[in-house]
Design a protein around this motif. Structure first.
Motif, PDB file in Angstrom:
ATOM      1  N   VAL A 118     103.443  15.172  76.999  1.00 25.18           N
ATOM      2  CA  VAL A 118     103.125  14.694  78.168  1.00 25.18           C
ATOM      3  C   VAL A 118     102.697  15.504  79.077  1.00 25.18           C
ATOM      4  CG1 VAL A 118     104.174  13.108  79.731  1.00 25.18           C
ATOM      5  CG2 VAL A 118     105.240  13.157  77.358  1.00 25.18           C
ATOM      6  N   TYR A 176     101.290  11.161  83.046  1.00 25.01           N
ATOM      7  CA  TYR A 176     102.144  10.799  84.225  1.00 25.01           C
ATOM      8  C   TYR A 176     101.092  10.038  85.403  1.00 25.01           C
ATOM      9  CZ  TYR A 176     106.599  12.786  83.065  1.00 25.01           C
ATOM     10  OH  TYR A 176     107.685  13.186  82.344  1.00 25.01           O
ATOM     11  N   ASN A 177     100.181  10.520  85.577  1.00 24.30           N
ATOM     12  CA  ASN A 177      99.217   9.869  86.622  1.00 24.30           C
ATOM     13  C   ASN A 177      98.870   8.503  86.274  1.00 24.30           C
ATOM     14  OD1 ASN A 177      99.416  12.209  88.353  1.00 24.30           O
ATOM     15  ND2 ASN A 177      97.180  12.819  87.680  1.00 24.30           N
ATOM     16  N   LEU A 227     108.948   8.518  88.133  1.00 24.13           N
ATOM     17  CA  LEU A 227     108.149   9.144  87.316  1.00 24.13           C
ATOM     18  C   LEU A 227     107.901  10.380  87.871  1.00 24.13           C
ATOM     19  CD1 LEU A 227     105.677   6.353  85.896  1.00 24.13           C
ATOM     20  CD2 LEU A 227     107.350   7.652  84.553  1.00 24.13           C
ATOM     21  N   ASP A 264     110.744  12.654  87.422  1.00 28.07           N
ATOM     22  CA  ASP A 264     110.556  13.225  85.881  1.00 28.07           C
ATOM     23  C   ASP A 264     109.526  14.262  85.950  1.00 28.07           C
ATOM     24  OD1 ASP A 264     112.518  11.304  85.130  1.00 28.07           O
ATOM     25  OD2 ASP A 264     111.193   9.889  84.289  1.00 28.07           O
ATOM     26  N   MET A 265     108.361  14.211  86.040  1.00 26.74           N
ATOM     27  CA  MET A 265     107.337  15.394  86.501  1.00 26.74           C
ATOM     28  C   MET A 265     108.010  16.662  86.730  1.00 26.74           C
ATOM     29  SD  MET A 265     104.008  13.425  87.832  1.00 26.74           S
ATOM     30  CE  MET A 265     102.899  14.958  87.509  1.00 26.74           C
ATOM     31  N   THR A 281      98.397  12.394  91.498  1.00 26.54           N
ATOM     32  CA  THR A 281      99.641  11.991  91.433  1.00 26.54           C
ATOM     33  C   THR A 281     100.337  11.396  92.653  1.00 26.54           C
ATOM     34  OG1 THR A 281     100.039  13.679  89.984  1.00 26.54           O
ATOM     35  CG2 THR A 281     101.809  12.506  91.044  1.00 26.54           C
TER      36      THR A 281
END
Length: 99
Positions: free
Chosen positions: A11, A16-17, A35, A38-39, A50
């Motif tokens: 990942v 993520y974006n 999220l 999480d990043m 992001t």
């Protein structure tokens, strides 16, 4: 017997974006912020895209204070804001009756 191949999903910031952008379009601001958390826990640095997606999620979810907090976070981390960033933040304030 047939050997089983294991697929490893790496990942990255692009994935993520994309996921945060889906949250924005779905008005799921809380999930977008989760999220982002999480990043951070995975050691994946957020970028302007992001933050733009997360600010947009907050804007669509009526979370103008959180949108502005994200802008503060961007500045503190030295991540450059752009026209999209400012537009989403202004829109969040407008929808929150703060503009």
């Amino acid at each position: 017997s047939v050997p089983v191949r294991r697929a490893v999903l790496v990942v990255n910031v692009f994935m993520y974006n994309a996921a945060i952008n889906v949250c924005a379009k779905s008005k799921k601001w809380w999930e977008a912020l989760q999220l982002m958390a999480d990043m951070q826990s995975q050691g994946i640095p957020a970028d302007t895209i992001t933050y733009n997606a997360a600010i947009s999620a907050c804007e669509k979810g009526g979370q103008w204070k959180r949108a502005l907090q994200l802008m503060d976070d961007m500045q503190a981390q030295g991540i450059p804001a752009n026209t999209i960033t400012y537009s989403a933040a202004i829109s969040a304030c407008e929808k929150g009756g703060q503009w």
